[in-house]
Design an enzyme around this catalytic site. Structure first.
Site, PDB file in Angstrom:
ATOM      1  N   SER A 142      -4.778 104.591  45.429  1.00  0.00           N
ATOM      2  CA  SER A 142      -2.875 105.698  45.821  1.00  0.00           C
ATOM      3  C   SER A 142      -2.951 106.424  46.831  1.00  0.00           C
ATOM      4  O   SER A 142      -1.979 106.066  46.686  1.00  0.00           O
ATOM      5  CB  SER A 142      -3.922 106.332  44.644  1.00  0.00           C
ATOM      6  OG  SER A 142      -3.708 105.379  43.238  1.00  0.00           O
ATOM      7  N   CYS A 242       6.884  96.401  51.805  1.00  0.00           N
ATOM      8  CA  CYS A 242       6.893  95.204  50.602  1.00  0.00           C
ATOM      9  C   CYS A 242       6.299  95.697  49.218  1.00  0.00           C
ATOM     10  O   CYS A 242       6.908  95.008  48.493  1.00  0.00           O
ATOM     11  CB  CYS A 242       5.016  95.026  51.226  1.00  0.00           C
ATOM     12  SG  CYS A 242       5.204  93.965  53.179  1.00  0.00           S
ATOM     13  N   GLU A 367      -0.246  98.444  42.230  1.00  0.00           N
ATOM     14  CA  GLU A 367       1.575  97.477  42.804  1.00  0.00           C
ATOM     15  C   GLU A 367       2.022  99.929  42.366  1.00  0.00           C
ATOM     16  O   GLU A 367       2.920 100.010  42.398  1.00  0.00           O
ATOM     17  CB  GLU A 367       2.232  96.748  42.169  1.00  0.00           C
ATOM     18  CG  GLU A 367       2.153  95.566  42.525  1.00  0.00           C
ATOM     19  CD  GLU A 367       2.762  95.731  44.285  1.00  0.00           C
ATOM     20  OE1 GLU A 367       2.963  96.418  45.072  1.00  0.00           O
ATOM     21  OE2 GLU A 367       2.511  94.514  45.223  1.00  0.00           O
TER      22      GLU A 367
HETATM   23  P1  TGC Z   1       4.861 109.032  52.122  1.00  0.00           P
HETATM   24  O1  TGC Z   1       4.203 110.357  53.744  1.00  0.00           O
HETATM   25  O2  TGC Z   1       5.653 109.624  51.852  1.00  0.00           O
HETATM   26  O3  TGC Z   1       5.468 107.781  53.743  1.00  0.00           O
HETATM   27  C1  TGC Z   1       4.625 107.409  54.863  1.00  0.00           C
HETATM   28  C2  TGC Z   1       5.997 106.707  55.524  1.00  0.00           C
HETATM   29  O4  TGC Z   1       6.318 105.281  54.353  1.00  0.00           O
HETATM   30  C3  TGC Z   1       7.312 105.347  54.188  1.00  0.00           C
HETATM   31  N1  TGC Z   1       8.640 105.131  52.522  1.00  0.00           N
HETATM   32  C4  TGC Z   1       8.379 104.288  52.152  1.00  0.00           C
HETATM   33  N2  TGC Z   1       9.624 103.180  52.506  1.00  0.00           N
HETATM   34  C5  TGC Z   1       9.290 102.266  51.803  1.00  0.00           C
HETATM   35  N3  TGC Z   1       9.663 102.202  51.127  1.00  0.00           N
HETATM   36  C6  TGC Z   1       9.232 102.982  49.988  1.00  0.00           C
HETATM   37  N4  TGC Z   1       8.772 102.871  48.646  1.00  0.00           N
HETATM   38  C7  TGC Z   1       7.995 104.278  51.090  1.00  0.00           C
HETATM   39  N5  TGC Z   1       7.368 105.176  50.310  1.00  0.00           N
HETATM   40  C8  TGC Z   1       7.243 105.850  51.324  1.00  0.00           C
HETATM   41  C9  TGC Z   1       8.105 107.069  54.855  1.00  0.00           C
HETATM   42  O5  TGC Z   1       9.651 107.100  55.077  1.00  0.00           O
HETATM   43  C10 TGC Z   1       7.003 107.173  55.277  1.00  0.00           C
HETATM   44  O6  TGC Z   1       7.784 106.467  56.366  1.00  0.00           O
HETATM   45  P2  TGC Z   1       8.121 106.619  58.249  1.00  0.00           P
HETATM   46  O7  TGC Z   1       8.783 105.869  58.927  1.00  0.00           O
HETATM   47  O8  TGC Z   1       8.391 108.089  58.563  1.00  0.00           O
HETATM   48  O9  TGC Z   1       5.836 106.945  58.673  1.00  0.00           O
HETATM   49  O10 TGC Z   1       3.186 108.224  52.739  1.00  0.00           O
HETATM   50  P3  TGC Z   1       2.468 108.995  51.397  1.00  0.00           P
HETATM   51  O11 TGC Z   1       1.209 108.936  52.407  1.00  0.00           O
HETATM   52  O12 TGC Z   1       1.963 110.240  51.128  1.00  0.00           O
HETATM   53  O13 TGC Z   1       2.446 107.873  50.029  1.00  0.00           O
HETATM   54  C11 TGC Z   1       3.412 108.606  49.401  1.00  0.00           C
HETATM   55  C12 TGC Z   1       2.562 107.623  48.489  1.00  0.00           C
HETATM   56  C13 TGC Z   1       1.988 107.903  47.274  1.00  0.00           C
HETATM   57  C14 TGC Z   1       3.769 107.100  47.238  1.00  0.00           C
HETATM   58  C15 TGC Z   1       2.296 106.062  48.431  1.00  0.00           C
HETATM   59  O14 TGC Z   1       0.778 106.115  49.144  1.00  0.00           O
HETATM   60  C16 TGC Z   1       2.039 105.002  47.458  1.00  0.00           C
HETATM   61  O15 TGC Z   1       2.903 104.044  47.165  1.00  0.00           O
HETATM   62  N6  TGC Z   1       1.080 104.991  46.828  1.00  0.00           N
HETATM   63  C17 TGC Z   1       0.489 104.125  45.635  1.00  0.00           C
HETATM   64  C18 TGC Z   1      -0.544 102.499  46.684  1.00  0.00           C
HETATM   65  C19 TGC Z   1      -0.205 101.437  46.015  1.00  0.00           C
HETATM   66  O16 TGC Z   1       0.886 100.744  45.441  1.00  0.00           O
HETATM   67  N7  TGC Z   1      -1.230 100.022  46.505  1.00  0.00           N
HETATM   68  C20 TGC Z   1      -0.291  98.779  46.292  1.00  0.00           C
HETATM   69  C21 TGC Z   1      -1.232  97.462  46.835  1.00  0.00           C
HETATM   70  S1  TGC Z   1      -1.113  96.810  46.872  1.00  0.00           S
HETATM   71  C22 TGC Z   1      -1.803  95.601  45.365  1.00  0.00           C
HETATM   72  O17 TGC Z   1      -1.919  96.234  44.248  1.00  0.00           O
HETATM   73  C23 TGC Z   1      -0.457  94.170  44.924  1.00  0.00           C
HETATM   74  S2  TGC Z   1      -1.007  93.373  43.586  1.00  0.00           S
HETATM   75  C24 TGC Z   1      -0.649  92.685  43.795  1.00  0.00           C
HETATM   76  C25 TGC Z   1      -0.756  91.580  42.499  1.00  0.00           C
HETATM   77  O18 TGC Z   1       0.978  91.318  41.515  1.00  0.00           O
HETATM   78  O19 TGC Z   1      -1.212  90.518  42.587  1.00  0.00           O
HETATM   79  P1  FAD Z   2      -7.156 105.536  42.369  1.00  0.00           P
HETATM   80  O1  FAD Z   2      -6.516 105.272  43.444  1.00  0.00           O
HETATM   81  O2  FAD Z   2      -8.736 105.749  42.648  1.00  0.00           O
HETATM   82  O3  FAD Z   2      -6.857 105.890  41.748  1.00  0.00           O
HETATM   83  C1  FAD Z   2      -8.110 106.255  39.722  1.00  0.00           C
HETATM   84  C2  FAD Z   2      -7.029 106.825  38.974  1.00  0.00           C
HETATM   85  O4  FAD Z   2      -6.551 108.357  39.389  1.00  0.00           O
HETATM   86  C3  FAD Z   2      -5.763 106.443  38.374  1.00  0.00           C
HETATM   87  O5  FAD Z   2      -5.734 106.938  37.447  1.00  0.00           O
HETATM   88  C4  FAD Z   2      -5.298 107.149  39.577  1.00  0.00           C
HETATM   89  O6  FAD Z   2      -2.933 107.470  39.300  1.00  0.00           O
HETATM   90  C5  FAD Z   2      -5.000 108.612  39.431  1.00  0.00           C
HETATM   91  N1  FAD Z   2      -5.010 109.223  41.146  1.00  0.00           N
HETATM   92  C6  FAD Z   2      -3.982 108.955  42.021  1.00  0.00           C
HETATM   93  N2  FAD Z   2      -3.699 109.850  42.620  1.00  0.00           N
HETATM   94  C7  FAD Z   2      -3.757 110.584  41.763  1.00  0.00           C
HETATM   95  C8  FAD Z   2      -2.889 111.603  42.058  1.00  0.00           C
HETATM   96  N3  FAD Z   2      -2.628 112.610  43.551  1.00  0.00           N
HETATM   97  N4  FAD Z   2      -2.600 112.997  40.815  1.00  0.00           N
HETATM   98  C9  FAD Z   2      -2.180 112.372  39.722  1.00  0.00           C
HETATM   99  N5  FAD Z   2      -3.600 110.905  39.541  1.00  0.00           N
HETATM  100  C10 FAD Z   2      -4.240 110.686  40.493  1.00  0.00           C
HETATM  101  N6  FAD Z   2      -4.520  95.811  46.301  1.00  0.00           N
HETATM  102  C11 FAD Z   2      -4.252  95.207  47.749  1.00  0.00           C
HETATM  103  O7  FAD Z   2      -3.121  96.033  48.636  1.00  0.00           O
HETATM  104  N7  FAD Z   2      -3.899  93.869  47.062  1.00  0.00           N
HETATM  105  C12 FAD Z   2      -4.100  93.372  46.517  1.00  0.00           C
HETATM  106  O8  FAD Z   2      -4.068  92.050  46.724  1.00  0.00           O
HETATM  107  C13 FAD Z   2      -4.472  93.439  45.329  1.00  0.00           C
HETATM  108  N8  FAD Z   2      -4.594  92.850  44.109  1.00  0.00           N
HETATM  109  C14 FAD Z   2      -5.161  93.975  43.180  1.00  0.00           C
HETATM  110  C15 FAD Z   2      -5.375  93.040  41.617  1.00  0.00           C
HETATM  111  C16 FAD Z   2      -6.223  93.314  40.603  1.00  0.00           C
HETATM  112  C17 FAD Z   2      -6.314  92.820  39.128  1.00  0.00           C
HETATM  113  C18 FAD Z   2      -5.898  95.142  41.214  1.00  0.00           C
HETATM  114  C19 FAD Z   2      -7.024  95.869  38.802  1.00  0.00           C
HETATM  115  C20 FAD Z   2      -6.537  95.788  42.146  1.00  0.00           C
HETATM  116  C21 FAD Z   2      -5.221  95.325  43.085  1.00  0.00           C
HETATM  117  N9  FAD Z   2      -4.621  96.017  44.011  1.00  0.00           N
HETATM  118  C22 FAD Z   2      -4.903  95.104  45.526  1.00  0.00           C
HETATM  119  C23 FAD Z   2      -5.029  97.076  44.206  1.00  0.00           C
HETATM  120  C24 FAD Z   2      -4.733  98.126  43.358  1.00  0.00           C
HETATM  121  O9  FAD Z   2      -3.320  98.084  44.202  1.00  0.00           O
HETATM  122  C25 FAD Z   2      -5.236  98.939  43.460  1.00  0.00           C
HETATM  123  O10 FAD Z   2      -6.299  99.535  42.369  1.00  0.00           O
HETATM  124  C26 FAD Z   2      -4.345 100.675  42.758  1.00  0.00           C
HETATM  125  O11 FAD Z   2      -3.406 100.707  43.898  1.00  0.00           O
HETATM  126  C27 FAD Z   2      -5.617 101.579  42.432  1.00  0.00           C
HETATM  127  O12 FAD Z   2      -5.988 102.228  43.202  1.00  0.00           O
HETATM  128  P2  FAD Z   2      -7.594 102.700  42.666  1.00  0.00           P
HETATM  129  O13 FAD Z   2      -8.126 101.485  42.198  1.00  0.00           O
HETATM  130  O14 FAD Z   2      -8.474 103.066  44.201  1.00  0.00           O
HETATM  131  O15 FAD Z   2      -7.187 103.600  42.316  1.00  0.00           O
END
Ligand code: TGC
Ligand code: FAD
Length: 388
Positions: A142, A242, A367
């Protein structure tokens, strides 16, 4: 919605003729080519990714909403409808399309050099090269800002060390977009599996998204030429931009899975006899079906509104969170409720709801978890960040 009895708001009248035709084409492909195999793929925890790539490519599903470089340049709504039809078969298949088009290709398209775009995008659009996107790490999901993967400049090269975890398609990828911390921020690199120090072991024993290949990316002094760094970004804005794209696809996709659960379940309740009449004749059953259909229809209208905003270039990240949070929660609720109506039959692979429910656990988590999206919306409402 192709299955018209479920379209309680005449949603399809809000689509253009072109959008309806595209949805139908995707639905035909998904039903005829993917659906017959999905039980086996899920059961054996496999996916013929290399074969599916060119098939999705031919259909224009890879990088569908991107312009140029062999990409179809379709609208956001058309892309959403495609995600919906593909995820109606299985979330793992929509993941395949999302990771390729919305994450790996989008990263190169948005942040890459002209040479990088020319080199990779046409082959990725055709499904000849498979891509993956490595952001998450074992201890940084996260909170990607806390990533440990490091890139250190050494002459014209970078040396990368670290581990990415839970990366869709990493074991089969020809192109891995990987994010690392540098001296002055964060950078994206386009890695290829034959680079020294790169490996991508598969993660096994998953109970969710079994028809999807998931792995790690291990970088052990991986040397990468500077020409493989994405030149246009050096902050977390790179990967987070992205994520907006892939989250958008999920808004639609998860509703496809929910729709399939509901179609399957309505059909089952009409043929299953309990207490001397069909299950669909009981008021409790109809109340469940009605509630689910109302939620599904409302959510589909929301997806369309967000899609229209995206097509106008007006979709803000917190609005993407509204859709991602809503669709994944509603879809998971529907999948579980449908499973109850199937009784014991519902625990087998013969019926889709429990398979969808298991998949949707991943979709709720990846995501950005539901909690992350609540916090993003909370920040938009209050002006206060509560992440840390
Ligand atoms: P923060 O300090 O708020 O921002 C850092 C920089 O990023 C910019 N920014 C964004 N830009 C575009 N779109 C957004 N949604 C943005 N959110 C923030 C921001 O303006 C800043 O830019 P700059 O140029 O000033 O540096 O960042 P933070 O560290 O406080 O994080 C915010 C938070 C928690 C919302 C973010 O880290 C987050 O979204 N965490 C969740 C991580 C996540 O979604 N991971 C997904 C991994 S990929 C995946 O799961 C693929 S699954 C694939 C499948 O479909 O199989
Ligand atoms: P954590 O971040 O450890 O979270 C654990 C729990 O704590 C969650 O309930 C979360 O909501 C909670 N939590 C965390 N922070 C806070 C907070 N500040 N306040 C309150 N609650 C909080 N990632 C990629 O980069 N590329 C991929 O292609 C990709 N594919 C994936 C495919 C699968 C099948 C799965 C399961 C995951 C994939 N991921 C990928 C990873 C995915 O994006 C992460 O699992 C996700 O972002 C959550 O991270 P984590 O699993 O480390 O959970």
């Amino acid at each position: 919605m192709p299955s018209s009895p479920l379209d309680l708001t005449n949603f399809s009248s809000l689509l253009t003729e072109e959008e309806r035709m595209l949805q139908e084409a995707m639905s035909d492909f998904a039903t005829q080519t993917l659906k017959p195999h999905i039980q086996d793929w899920f059961d054996s925890a496999t996916l013929p990714a290399k074969e599916l790539g060119p098939q999705f490519g031919q259909l224009g599903a890879l990088g569908m909403h991107l312009e140029g470089y062999g990409c179809p340049g379709a609208s956001a709504v058309a892309y959403g409808l495609a995600c919906m039809e593909i995820e109606a078969v299985d979330s793992g298949l929509r993941s395949f399309v999302s990771v390729q088009g919305s994450l790996a290709m989008f990263a190169i398209h948005h942040w890459g050099s002209d040479e990088q775009k020319e080199k990779y995008l046409p082959k990725m659009a055709a499904g000849e090269y498979l891509g993956c996107f490595g952001l998450t790490e074992p201890d940084a999901g996260s909170d990607p800002a806390s990533m440990k993967t490091r890139a250190v400049k050494d002459g014209d090269e970078w040396i990368l060390n670290g581990t990415k975890m839970w990366i869709t398609n990493s074991p089969v990828a020809d192109v891995a977009v990987v994010w690392a911390r540098t001296e002055d921020g964060y950078a994206g690199f386009i890695l290829e599996p034959d680079m020294e120090g790169f490996s991508a072991p598969e993660i096994h024993k998953k109970l969710s998204l079994r028809a999807s290949i998931t792995g790690e990316i291990v970088l052990d002094n991986c040397r990468v030429p500077d020409s493989h760094r994405l030149p246009k970004v050096n902050s977390l804005r790179g990967p987070l931009t992205c994520l907006n794209e892939a989250r958008y696809g999920i808004i639609w996709g998860a509703l496809g899975a929910a729709r399939d659960c509901l179609v399957t379940t309505i059909d089952y309740t009409q043929t299953r006899e309990v207490f001397g009449k069909s299950l669909s004749n009981f008021q409790l059953t109809q109340a469940k079906l009605a509630n689910m259909a109302v939620e599904l229809n409302k959510s589909t209208l929301l997806a369309l509104q967000l899609g229209r905003l995206k097509d106008k270039g007006e979709l803000a990240p917190h609005q993407v969170s509204v859709g991602k949070l809503n669709s994944t929660r509603i879809a998971l609720d529907i999948a579980r409720e449908c499973r109850t109506l199937l009784g014991a039959s519902g625990i087998t692979l013969e019926y889709s709801p429990l398979r969808h429910a298991n998949n949707l656990e991943s979709v709720l988590t990846y995501e950005g978890t539901a909690e992350m999206h609540q916090l993003i919306i909370g920040q938009a409402l209050t002006g206060t960040s509560a992440f840390r």
